[in-house]
Design an enzyme around this catalytic site. Sequence first.
Site, mmCIF file in Angstrom:
data_model
loop_
_atom_site.group_PDB
_atom_site.id
_atom_site.type_symbol
_atom_site.label_atom_id
_atom_site.label_comp_id
_atom_site.label_asym_id
_atom_site.label_seq_id
_atom_site.Cartn_x
_atom_site.Cartn_y
_atom_site.Cartn_z
ATOM 1 N N ASN A 96 27.854 -14.109 16.534
ATOM 2 C CA ASN A 96 29.279 -14.623 17.071
ATOM 3 C C ASN A 96 30.011 -15.131 15.873
ATOM 4 O O ASN A 96 31.363 -15.030 15.957
ATOM 5 C CB ASN A 96 29.148 -15.653 18.156
ATOM 6 C CG ASN A 96 28.698 -15.377 19.498
ATOM 7 O OD1 ASN A 96 28.656 -13.830 19.778
ATOM 8 N ND2 ASN A 96 28.105 -15.984 20.143
ATOM 9 N N SER A 120 34.714 -19.611 22.858
ATOM 10 C CA SER A 120 33.336 -19.030 22.366
ATOM 11 C C SER A 120 32.452 -20.036 21.977
ATOM 12 O O SER A 120 33.047 -21.005 21.106
ATOM 13 C CB SER A 120 33.550 -18.174 21.284
ATOM 14 O OG SER A 120 34.625 -17.038 21.942
ATOM 15 N N ASN A 121 31.272 -20.007 22.351
ATOM 16 C CA ASN A 121 30.272 -21.024 21.499
ATOM 17 C C ASN A 121 29.587 -20.122 20.513
ATOM 18 O O ASN A 121 29.667 -18.726 20.157
ATOM 19 C CB ASN A 121 29.033 -20.938 22.792
ATOM 20 C CG ASN A 121 29.534 -22.049 23.657
ATOM 21 O OD1 ASN A 121 29.841 -22.876 23.261
ATOM 22 N ND2 ASN A 121 28.760 -21.925 24.948
ATOM 23 N N HIS A 176 30.076 -29.841 21.943
ATOM 24 C CA HIS A 176 29.849 -29.333 23.162
ATOM 25 C C HIS A 176 28.225 -29.059 23.142
ATOM 26 O O HIS A 176 27.906 -27.845 22.826
ATOM 27 C CB HIS A 176 30.756 -28.125 23.192
ATOM 28 C CG HIS A 176 30.597 -27.173 24.797
ATOM 29 N ND1 HIS A 176 30.658 -28.338 25.750
ATOM 30 C CD2 HIS A 176 30.094 -26.161 25.167
ATOM 31 C CE1 HIS A 176 30.395 -27.265 26.794
ATOM 32 N NE2 HIS A 176 30.096 -26.036 26.288
#
Length: 321
Positions: A96, A120-121, A176
């Site tokens: 990612n 996006s993570n 998060h």
Amino acid sequence: MNRKKIALIGGGQIGGVLAQLIAQKELGDVVLFDIVEDMPQGKTLDIAEASRVDQFDVSLNGTNDYKDISGADLVIVTAGLPRKPGMSRDDLLTTNAGIMKQVAEAVRDNAPDSIVIIISNPLDAMVTLFQKVSGFPHERVIGQAGILDSSRFSTFIAWELGVSVKDVNAMVLGGHGDTMVPLVRYANVNGVPVMEMLERKYGDEAKAKEVIDAMVNRTKMAGGEVVKLLKTGSAFYSPASSAIQMAEAIIKDEKRLLPTCAYLDTEYDAGGYFVGVPTVLGASGIEKVVEVSLNEEESAAFEKSLNAVKGLVSDMERLGF
Ligand code: TXD
């Protein structure tokens, strides 16, 4: 009418819902970008064909060419790959981060004046990388997670107390992830402290503490709870709605006080990291970082969460980003 141009980078589960919500709220003209050929074109055509029913005049276009995001005012990024079975955390981070680097370069080159919301993570690391690669001013790169986590916390409180969720105010700070910090002490129902309402409901402080701790824990694990039920993919309606609240605050210059993943210089002794804190959102993006007083327990929890973010960022740097 000079409508805003909103570019969505990533046309998957969340991207598709973002496009539809933006259209239904007439927040701006939508350009939906994805690398999957024709998929964004199909999704935007489908949403657009409901314009008569949903009564919106904004335009929607799908594309596989970054040139079509040129001049966007606002960019919302959901590009990324979900974790596949057998994929390690580092594998996911590498994959990612590679995608986010590409996206940041393309947005820098095609929409240099845009405000960017990252979804996006792993979220806090992806926001950090986007800002580093794009070179955008910190206040124009913002992560969406705190609104979702706070909404989840508020929803659980409303269900437990049997009150309208519209009257529940509950904020979650920090990264998060599992170390996020639901601020119980500040949680209230139209000004009435949640702990007071729980103690009255159960007539017992220990029971009230047990109930709120269970809701705090459910909030931290809420993403995983949805993933377990969906079995393929992760939550997408609530993250999309949360990002739209940010988009609306920016486009309408609402000066909303909302929890977002923002750059902290000296605030919260964070010393140059992106992490979830209360912020004022307006036309220029993050217009203010709001510092709230934290007691010893809250400060320790926030510091633990900030350290988890720092660990993720240093992992990303170790992997070459
Ligand atoms: O609130 C939050 N921040 C989190 C975010 C809540 C839930 C989901 N969270 C994360 O958002 C999730 O872990 C993912 O990293 C993103 C997007 O979730 P979504 O459910 O929308 O993922 P999808 O459906 O897999 O969509 C991702 C799209 C997909 O269509 C890919 O083709 C596209 O990203 N993709 C790319 N787009 C542009 N450029 C590149 N290189 C690229 N690679 C994949």
